[in-house]
Design an enzyme around this catalytic site. Structure first.
Site, PDB file in Angstrom:
ATOM      1  N   ARG A 132       8.514 -16.005 -35.448  1.00 44.33           N
ATOM      2  CA  ARG A 132       8.744 -14.484 -34.807  1.00 44.33           C
ATOM      3  C   ARG A 132       7.484 -13.594 -34.791  1.00 44.33           C
ATOM      4  NH1 ARG A 132      14.208 -11.255 -35.328  1.00 44.33           N
ATOM      5  NH2 ARG A 132      13.699 -11.354 -37.950  1.00 44.33           N
TER       6      ARG A 132
ATOM      7  N   SER B 146       7.858 -19.439 -44.596  1.00 46.32           N
ATOM      8  CA  SER B 146       8.785 -19.770 -46.121  1.00 46.32           C
ATOM      9  C   SER B 146       8.584 -21.153 -46.352  1.00 46.32           C
ATOM     10  CB  SER B 146      10.107 -19.390 -45.002  1.00 46.32           C
ATOM     11  OG  SER B 146       9.959 -18.415 -44.091  1.00 46.32           O
TER      12      SER B 146
ATOM     13  N   ASP C 167      10.069 -15.713 -47.588  1.00 46.14           N
ATOM     14  CA  ASP C 167      11.154 -15.622 -47.136  1.00 46.14           C
ATOM     15  C   ASP C 167      11.971 -15.283 -48.166  1.00 46.14           C
ATOM     16  OD1 ASP C 167      12.439 -18.744 -44.749  1.00 46.14           O
ATOM     17  OD2 ASP C 167      11.692 -17.858 -47.465  1.00 46.14           O
TER      18      ASP C 167
HETATM   19  C1  G6P Z   1      15.831 -14.913 -40.718  1.00 49.55           C
HETATM   20  C2  G6P Z   1      14.617 -14.691 -41.512  1.00 49.55           C
HETATM   21  C3  G6P Z   1      13.353 -15.932 -41.886  1.00 49.55           C
HETATM   22  C4  G6P Z   1      14.231 -16.947 -42.561  1.00 49.55           C
HETATM   23  C5  G6P Z   1      15.036 -17.220 -41.882  1.00 49.55           C
HETATM   24  C6  G6P Z   1      16.058 -18.638 -42.317  1.00 49.55           C
HETATM   25  O1  G6P Z   1      15.381 -15.265 -39.905  1.00 49.55           O
HETATM   26  O2  G6P Z   1      13.302 -13.231 -41.305  1.00 49.55           O
HETATM   27  O3  G6P Z   1      12.138 -15.529 -43.089  1.00 49.55           O
HETATM   28  O4  G6P Z   1      13.241 -18.569 -42.688  1.00 49.55           O
HETATM   29  O5  G6P Z   1      16.428 -16.559 -41.772  1.00 49.55           O
HETATM   30  O6  G6P Z   1      17.176 -19.193 -41.798  1.00 49.55           O
HETATM   31  P1  G6P Z   1      17.313 -19.476 -40.496  1.00 49.55           P
HETATM   32  O7  G6P Z   1      18.262 -20.506 -40.813  1.00 49.55           O
HETATM   33  O8  G6P Z   1      16.336 -19.384 -39.481  1.00 49.55           O
HETATM   34  O9  G6P Z   1      16.621 -21.252 -40.982  1.00 49.55           O
HETATM   35  C1  BGC Z   2      11.279 -23.894 -48.461  1.00 51.48           C
HETATM   36  C2  BGC Z   2      11.081 -22.437 -48.432  1.00 51.48           C
HETATM   37  C3  BGC Z   2      11.655 -21.614 -48.398  1.00 51.48           C
HETATM   38  C4  BGC Z   2      12.783 -22.172 -48.142  1.00 51.48           C
HETATM   39  C5  BGC Z   2      14.075 -20.614 -46.947  1.00 51.48           C
HETATM   40  C6  BGC Z   2      12.138 -24.449 -47.934  1.00 51.48           C
HETATM   41  O1  BGC Z   2      12.778 -24.997 -47.337  1.00 51.48           O
HETATM   42  O2  BGC Z   2      10.987 -24.403 -49.151  1.00 51.48           O
HETATM   43  O3  BGC Z   2      10.150 -22.329 -49.240  1.00 51.48           O
HETATM   44  O4  BGC Z   2      12.070 -20.500 -48.711  1.00 51.48           O
HETATM   45  O5  BGC Z   2      13.668 -23.508 -47.487  1.00 51.48           O
HETATM   46  O6  BGC Z   2      13.002 -21.244 -45.728  1.00 51.48           O
END
Ligand code: G6P
Ligand code: BGC
Ligand code: BGC
Length: 923
Positions: A549, A609, A663
């Site tokens: 995003r 992340s 994140d």
């Molecule tokens: C939200 C946050 C992101 C995060 C994500 C993880 O969208 O804004 O920064 O990485 O959640 O969840 P997801 O299920 O999208 O991996």
């Molecule tokens: C990453 C982290 C991140 C997490 C959640 C992991 O695979 O190593 O940096 O915070 O995923 O997105």
């Protein structure tokens, strides 16, 4: 009632007694006969009223309505599926109660090969009257004795015998092998049995007998045995009808319609127990004086009124009462009766069936009446046959009305306009009476014209059906044992979770001290959570979750966010680093154009992340990719530089990258903006991770002893040193080996959305190979990686989803499954997601306890900012995490705050704090 005449004289020995008054004339006679036989005539309207009233009672009982008590019981039988045809094995079957004063033992071999039948071996034993009316223990000891007498004659080994118990009386079943007798019917009245578990009584009797070790695997009502025994033709039988000494029916009902079953999934066989139907409004008009007499003289007056009009135990008696009445009226036998004719039970079902036989009936009437000490004239013979016909026709019509009610109930529950169904029929009235079945079928077609019904006579009185249920029960029990064995490693107990918590604490301490640890405990240079004084417009990027995003975040007294989601194709995520960052900058430029920000150089916060060793707020060295990313030339690089280089490559774009945040940190900051107690960030999405505010004094390699800094734990890698090996299952190993980073992110691969679906898929493949699922047929589609999405777990486990929807999800996947399969898939999903949530909870418990101890507090109240699709969408994940934290960290009051705006807002706030602090240092 087998010839238990109240006179106690043997048949035929008695003297005739003839009425003294003059015999009625021919017209009076025929009037008397008409008036008498007319009573047995039931009109179509009356039958429809009985059908409607019975249907009403059935639906009341299904809804669990207690008062007024429904006229029929509708008892669940725990038989949830019709036979597969794959059932196989040798089974002992004990039938008690279906055929009155006899019990039958069978040896049934099921081959599991469609159409290949082995004739069952069986033996019938007559139950002495005193046993049928004596102590319950005596009856079950008698049954156990017959069992061993039968088995003594069979070339079988004495160990590991599996028995199916066909017990044909109304019972409350609480499992396939647990059943409590409600009340005796049909001439049985043993003491000490009603209200008892009849399987236990049989097990105790077999143990007392001590000859064989027999495992009583299932208890079945005879109607169920009849239904299950019918050869699977075009369609399986879903209704079982028995008319023998007693009468009853069962059918496959949608479990969700059965209120007593807190099960809204699959189907369950219901024993209607229509013998007790007695709605005076509907039955009153068709009850004759003979019915009242019969009931009055029966063992259970007032009970089983409907059965007493249909069951074979009563048809002969009704005929006898009518004949005795007509004889007394002088219309029959010249007005003479005999002690035998006046003896209760002297005319049996067999007699009635023989007397109605179109070819030999007349001769049989003669023989039978002579046996009763009567000398019938020709007109007597004809009239006797009329009486038999009247009694049996009514019985067949009433039975049809009841069956039509069952068919209507089935139609309602299947929400079908027209119903196609096969009805298995069993019992000596169906088998031996010359016209019963044809009248029954004809009347059903009249009363249920929209139902296309095929009647399948059961071949061996349900013995095979009982063996089928026993085989299904044995198979389900075996499958259940295999399922439990397979899922046992996923069922973590308190000690195991506490061990994970302790392991994590150790790894945290080592990571903070900069020692080798699977937890890198990365400083994030975020020292403070927002204090609300931040102001300005900020750009934010959010990369690493399900979606990439770009956000514009306006911070005033509140925060306004405008964002756009862009996809990161797998080719880009696994292409070159340059390609990836050029793609990111393309998205930013597209966003700026759309938001009219082109040419503006707003401070930018980059939520990245992935594990980064940060050298500063705007410097983060990517340690390794995770979550399916593998862009080249990035690991070991400062990703902020990579972004800046991409910006430079794309001339005419000005961007001021101020901060790079994980994140988890973005989520903590975003929630911290609302709740200052939020000092932990948790992500359970594609990946999983956590961060928290650690004391600087505990962080080796970061200058300063006072104050705090947010630590990115990168707990996804917890256990990469093998410290989780004791919990890792063969399925985890399969998922890890097939991943693009084998041996890495072991904790993440047990918890996060990218992997749970794959763990489930591997378990389903394993259970299929064991024959537990999908009848052991390996399904091509299930061999495909990532075909079983983690979102399916969230959908399948949602409470509001009936099994049919679970089935729909799985059928969309091309998985042909039964309701048992669907229930097992559900349990697999529950076990995998429960372990994930508990492990996640153990991790959070480690963090909150660390903070509490850091601050030397007895009690800690802290909030955790959470984000991630799995945590947010799974119906039970969040509550399981919270429950595990309460269990493992009882001195911490932990509030979980679901982040609404994602970590993009958090990145903007970190940027805003940085800008504010930078402002301060500049003045
Ligand atoms: C939200 C946050 C992101 C995060 C994500 C993880 O969208 O804004 O920064 O990485 O959640 O969840 P997801 O299920 O999208 O991996
Ligand atoms: C990453 C982290 C991140 C997490 C959640 C992991 O695979 O190593 O940096 O915070 O995923 O997105
Ligand atoms: C019993 C039923 C049984 C039926 C046919 C009735 O008396 O209550 O359980 O199915 O007889 O045997």
């Amino acid at each position: 009632m087998d010839s238990i005449g109240s006179s106690g004289l043997r048949q035929g020995e008695e003297a005739l007694s003839c009425s003294e008054e003059g015999l009625p004339g021919p017209s009076e006679s025929s009037e008397l006969v008409q008036e008498c036989l007319q009573q047995f005539k039931v009109t179509r309207a009356q039958l429809q009223q009985i059908q409607a009233s019975l249907l009403g009672s059935m639906e009341q009982a299904l809804r669990g309505q207690a008062s007024p008590a429904p006229a029929v019981r509708m008892l669940p039988t725990y038989v949830g599926s019709t036979p597969h045809g794959t059932e196989q094995g040798d089974f002992v079957v004990l039938e008690l109660g279906a055929t009155g004063a006899s019990l039958r033992v069978l040896w049934v071999t099921l081959t599991g090969i469609e159409g290949h039948r082995v004739e069952p071996r069986s033996q019938e034993f007559v139950i002495p009257q005193e046993v049928m009316l004596g102590a319950g223990q005596q009856l079950f000891d008698f049954a156990a004795h017959c069992l061993s007498e039968f088995l003594d004659a069979q070339p079988v080994n004495k160990q590991g015998l599996q028995l199916g118990f066909s017990f044909s009386f109304p019972c409350h079943q609480t499992g396939l092998d647990r059943s409590t007798l409600i009340s005796w019917t049909k001439g049985f009245r043993c003491s000490g049995v009603e209200g008892q578990d009849v399987v236990q009584l049989l097990r105790d009797a077999i143990r007392r007998q001590g000859a064989y070790s027999i495992d009583v695997v299932a208890v079945v009502n005879d109607t169920v045995g009849t239904m299950m025994g019918c050869e699977p033709g075009v369609r399986p039988c879903e209704v079982g009808l028995v008319v023998d000494t007693g009468t009853n029916a069962c059918y496959m009902e949608e479990a969700r319609h059965v209120a007593v079953l807190d099960e809204d999934r699959g189907r369950v066989c219901i024993s209607v127990e229509w013998g007790s139907f007695s709605d005076d409004g509907a039955l009153g008009p068709v009850l004759t004086t003979f019915d009242h007499t019969l009931d009055h003289e029966s063992l259970n007056p007032g009970a089983q009124r409907f059965e007493k009009m249909i069951g074979g135990l009563y048809l002969g008696e009704l005929v006898r009462l009518v004949l005795a009445h007509l004889a007394r009226c002088g219309v029959l036998f010249g007005g003479c009766t005999s002690p035998a004719l006046l003896s209760q039970g002297s005319i049996l079902l067999e007699h009635v069936a023989e007397m109605e036989d179109p070819s030999t009936g007349a001769a049989r009437v003669h023989a039978i009446l002579q046996d009763l000490g009567l000398s019938p004239g020709a007109s007597d013979v004809e009239l006797v046959q009329h009486v038999c016909a009247a009694v049996c026709t009514r019985a067949a019509q009433l039975c049809a009305a009841a069956l039509a009610a069952v068919l209507s109930c089935l139609q309602h529950s299947r929400e079908q306009q027209t119903l196609q169904v096969a009805v298995a029929t069993g019992g000596r009235v169906c088998e031996r009476h010359p016209r019963f079945c044809s009248v029954l079928q004809g009347t059903v077609m009249l009363l249920a014209p929209e139902c296309d019904v095929s009647f399948i006579p059961s071949v061996d009185g349900g013995g095979r059906g009982v063996a089928m249920v026993t085989a299904v029960a044995a198979r389900l029990a075996a499958h259940r044992r295999l399922l439990e064995q397979t899922l046992a490693p996923f069922r973590l107990n308190h000690d195991q979770l506490a061990a994970v918590q302790a392991q994590m604490r150790k790894a945290m301490a080592k990571g903070l001290r900069g020692e080798a640890s699977s937890l890198r405990m990365l400083p994030t240079f975020v020292r403070a959570t927002p204090d609300g004084s931040e102001r300005g417009d900020f750009l934010a990027l959010d990369l690493g979750g399900t979606n990439f995003r770009v956000l514009l975040v306006r911070v005033t007294t509140g925060v306004q966010i405008t964002s756009e989601i862009y996809s990161i194709p797998e080719t880009v995520a696994q292409g070159s680093g340059q390609q990836l960052f050029d793609h990111i900058v393309d998205c930013i430029v597209d966003f700026q154009q759309k938001q009219g920000l082109s040419g503006q150089s707003l401070p930018l916060g980059f939520t990245f992340s992935f594990p980064c060793r940060q050298l500063g707020l705007d410097q983060g060295i990517l340690l390794n990719w995770t979550k399916g990313f593998k862009a080249s030339d990035c690991e070991g690089q400062d990703v902020v530089s990579l972004l800046r280089e991409a910006i430079t490559r794309r001339q005419a774009v000005e961007l001021n990258v101020v901060a790079i945040v994980n994140d988890t940190v973005g989520t903590m900051m975003s929630c911290g903006y609302e709740d200052p107690r939020c000092e932990i960030g948790l992500i359970v999405g594609t990946g999983t991770n956590a961060c928290y505010m650690e004391e600087l004094r505990n962080m080796a390699g970061v200058p300063g002893d006072s104050g705090r800094m947010c630590i990115n734990m990168e707990w996804g890698a917890f256990g990469d040193d093998g410290s989780l090996a004791m919990l890792s299952t063969r399925f985890d190993a399969s998922v890890d080996q097939a991943s693009i980073n084998p041996g890495k992110q072991r904790f993440e691969k047990m918890i996060s959305g990218m992997y749970l679906g794959e763990i489930v898929r591997h378990i389903l493949l394993h259970l299929t190979s064991l024959g537990v699922l999908f009848r052991g047929q390996q399904i091509q589609r299930l061999q495909t990686r990532d075909i079983f999405k983690t979102k399916f777990l969230s959908e399948i486990e949602s409470d509001s989803l009936a099994l049919r929807q679970v089935r729909a999800i799985l059928e969309d996947l091309g998985l042909p499954l039964t309701s048992d399969d669907a229930l097992m898939v559900l349990e697999v999903c529950q076990a995998v997601s429960q372990r994930a949530a508990q492990l996640c909870g153990a991790g959070v418990a480690a963090v909150v306890e660390k903070i509490r101890e850091n601050r030397g507090l007895e009690e800690l109240a802290v909030s955790v900012g959470v984000d991630g699709t799995l945590y947010k969408l799974h119906p039970h994940f969040s509550s399981l995490v919270a429950a595990t934290v309460r269990e493992l960290a009882p001195r911490c009051v932990v509030t979980f705050l679901q982040s609404e705006d994602g970590s993009g807002k958090g990145a903007a706030l970190v940027t805003a704090v940085a800008c504010r602090l930078a402002q301060l240092t500049r003045v």
